[in-house]
Design a protein around this motif. Structure first.
Motif: not given
Length: 181
Positions: A32-33, A36, A73
């Motif tokens: 799981q990031w 995106r 981020t």
């Protein structure tokens, strides 16, 4: 898979020479990031973490995009996007000042020094005649090596003092010295 690695020697009848037992259950990585980041319009060619702001990532993309984008981020937000007019191949942050260096491919085979966060162009470093695909920074942060597709290396004193040589071309021997600032 059962977690075993078997070393075989097919020349003998009982060919399993050694068995290594590993995991008893499936071993997987994190799938799981966190975010995106998909605002580029071409393949992402360059990534660089900001040395003075840990949640800031710069990315650059190919000829159909030509942009350097800045990402938070922690949130995944695109903070800024700058059209460079050329394929972005590599990015390097200045370790000692708020500057970003980009290298370019089609159409402008150069390095460009940007002031961050305004993204005012401070210098264009010319000399390469082919796409500049790679850059590496010296440990002291002052010198940058650039490599183009014609196998030419150039050494630039981009982030150093103004009285030092600014570019050295290596192709087996030293061909020239250039000054930027």
């Amino acid at each position: 898979m059962d977690g075993k690695i078997v070393n075989n020697d097919m020349r003998i009848r009982n060919h399993a020479v050694q068995t290594y037992n590993g995991h008893e259950r499936e071993s997987t990585g994190r799938t799981q990031w966190l975010h995106r980041l998909d605002d580029h319009l071409a393949a992402v060619k360059a990534l660089a973490w900001c040395p003075f702001q840990s949640n800031l990532l710069a990315s650059g993309a190919g000829v159909n995009d030509r942009c350097i984008k800045f990402w938070n981020t922690q949130t995944g937000a695109c903070l800024n996007s700058v059209d460079t007019g050329s394929q972005v191949c590599a990015l390097l942050w200045n370790k000692n000042d708020r500057e970003l260096l980009s290298s370019h491919g089609f159409m402008q085979y150069q390095l460009t020094l940007w002031k961050y966060p305004s993204m005012v162009k401070m210098a264009e470093l010319n000399g390469h005649t082919y796409p500049v695909l790679y850059m590496a920074q010296s440990p002291d942060g002052c010198t940058v090596a650039s490599a183009a597709t014609d196998e030419e290396l150039r050494i630039w004193n981009v982030f150093g003092t103004s009285d030092a040589p600014k570019a050295t071309v290596y192709r087996g021997t030293i061909n020239s010295y250039n000054h930027i600032r």
